[in-house]
Scaffold this motif. Structure first.
Motif, short mmCIF file in Angstrom:
data_model
loop_
_atom_site.label_atom_id
_atom_site.label_comp_id
_atom_site.label_asym_id
_atom_site.label_seq_id
_atom_site.Cartn_x
_atom_site.Cartn_y
_atom_site.Cartn_z
N LYS A 89 0.79 -1.27 0.05
CA LYS A 89 -0.04 0.10 0.03
C LYS A 89 0.73 1.20 0.14
O LYS A 89 1.88 1.23 0.56
CB LYS A 89 -0.91 0.17 1.31
N ILE A 90 0.45 2.06 -0.77
CA ILE A 90 1.26 3.48 -0.96
C ILE A 90 0.62 4.51 0.27
O ILE A 90 -0.58 4.94 0.16
CB ILE A 90 1.38 4.03 -2.38
N GLU A 91 1.53 5.07 1.01
CA GLU A 91 1.05 5.90 1.97
C GLU A 91 1.68 7.34 1.51
O GLU A 91 2.79 7.23 1.02
CB GLU A 91 1.83 5.70 3.55
N GLU A 92 0.91 8.44 1.74
CA GLU A 92 1.50 9.95 1.44
C GLU A 92 1.56 10.42 2.80
O GLU A 92 0.85 10.31 3.56
CB GLU A 92 0.35 10.56 0.55
N GLY A 93 2.47 11.34 2.87
CA GLY A 93 2.74 12.24 3.89
C GLY A 93 3.63 13.22 3.66
O GLY A 93 3.99 13.70 2.34
N ARG A 98 5.91 9.92 -0.85
CA ARG A 98 5.10 8.69 -1.15
C ARG A 98 6.06 7.73 -0.45
O ARG A 98 7.26 7.61 -0.65
CB ARG A 98 4.85 8.52 -2.51
N GLU A 99 5.38 6.65 0.10
CA GLU A 99 5.89 5.40 0.83
C GLU A 99 5.30 4.29 0.55
O GLU A 99 4.26 4.08 0.80
CB GLU A 99 6.14 5.69 2.36
N ALA A 100 6.32 3.23 0.38
CA ALA A 100 5.47 1.76 0.43
C ALA A 100 6.34 0.81 1.28
O ALA A 100 7.63 1.12 1.50
CB ALA A 100 5.89 1.19 -1.10
N TYR A 157 6.62 -0.32 -5.61
CA TYR A 157 5.80 -1.67 -5.28
C TYR A 157 6.90 -2.57 -5.33
O TYR A 157 6.88 -3.43 -4.19
CB TYR A 157 4.89 -1.70 -6.44
N ARG A 160 11.64 -0.88 2.82
CA ARG A 160 10.87 0.25 2.85
C ARG A 160 11.46 1.25 1.84
O ARG A 160 12.44 1.61 1.71
CB ARG A 160 11.09 0.86 4.20
#
Length: 210
Positions: A5-9, A21-23, A54, A62
């Motif tokens: 899942k891709i998280e944004e912050g 963006r983080e996976a 991905y 990470r």
């Protein structure tokens, strides 16, 4: 295997807000985290669309892609140095500290060389590996600066890159623990021209890290 899942912050670096963006791998892993930088016409979106975030997460890394100052969704942030001049080493150090990912492998194409090179050459102890992709600013450092850096490096360029490919290679090949990967039939943004080959070589290189 479920896709990461891709998280944004966002993080604050020297009073500037930077988007990322983080996976994250599905299971905990001892593999080093990977920081992905980008060129002047690109952003973290590039690594999302290409699938690199991905694939890194699926391989146990990470993976965090940031938008550099003035670009992408960090457009309001001011660069810490003029375009084409090396940024202070503290910039990437502060990014890694804010993201809690020291030491990290750093992927650095084109424009992002102005950020990555000063950091990796001045803080080699915080670099798990370095993957420069025809970065700018390689001529701003001396051969002995490169020779002191002992981290593993994968120097990547496209054989169709007539501007920065050979120029950057001539400087980066002074890195003592480096290997060179020339992507055939590829231009400056060589990873876009042949994503499968790019991902295969990148993951092979990272997979051999101690």
């Amino acid at each position: 295997m479920a896709e990461a899942k891709i998280e944004e912050g966002s993080i604050s670096v020297s009073g500037q807000t930077l988007f990322f963006r983080e996976a994250v791998p599905a299971q905990s892993s001892s593999r080093p985290p990977v920081l992905l930088l980008h060129g002047i016409r690109f952003s973290s979106q590039t690594w999302l669309e290409l699938g690199t975030l991905y694939k890194l997460a699926a391989a146990g890394h990470r993976a965090v892609a940031i938008d550099l100052p003035g670009l992408g969704r960090s457009s309001d942030a001011k660069a810490p140095s003029p375009l084409g001049e090396p940024a202070p080493p503290s910039f990437i150090q502060d990014v890694l500290d804010a993201l809690n990912m020291v030491p990290a492998a750093i992927i650095s194409p084109s424009l992002s060389g102005m950020y990555s090179l000063s950091f990796v050459l001045n803080n080699p102890q915080n670099v798990a590996a370095y993957v420069p992709v025809a970065p700018i600013c390689t001529d701003k450092f001396k051969a002995e600066d490169y020779r002191r850096a002992q981290f593993p490096a994968l120097i990547v360029y496209g054989d169709g890159d007539e501007q920065l490919g050979e120029v950057s290679l001539n400087n980066l090949k002074n890195l003592p623990n480096s290997q060179v990967f020339c992507m055939k039939g590829a231009g400056h943004a060589c990873y876009l021209d042949d994503p499968d080959t790019w991902h295969q070589k990148l993951l092979e290189f990272l997979g051999r890290l101690k």
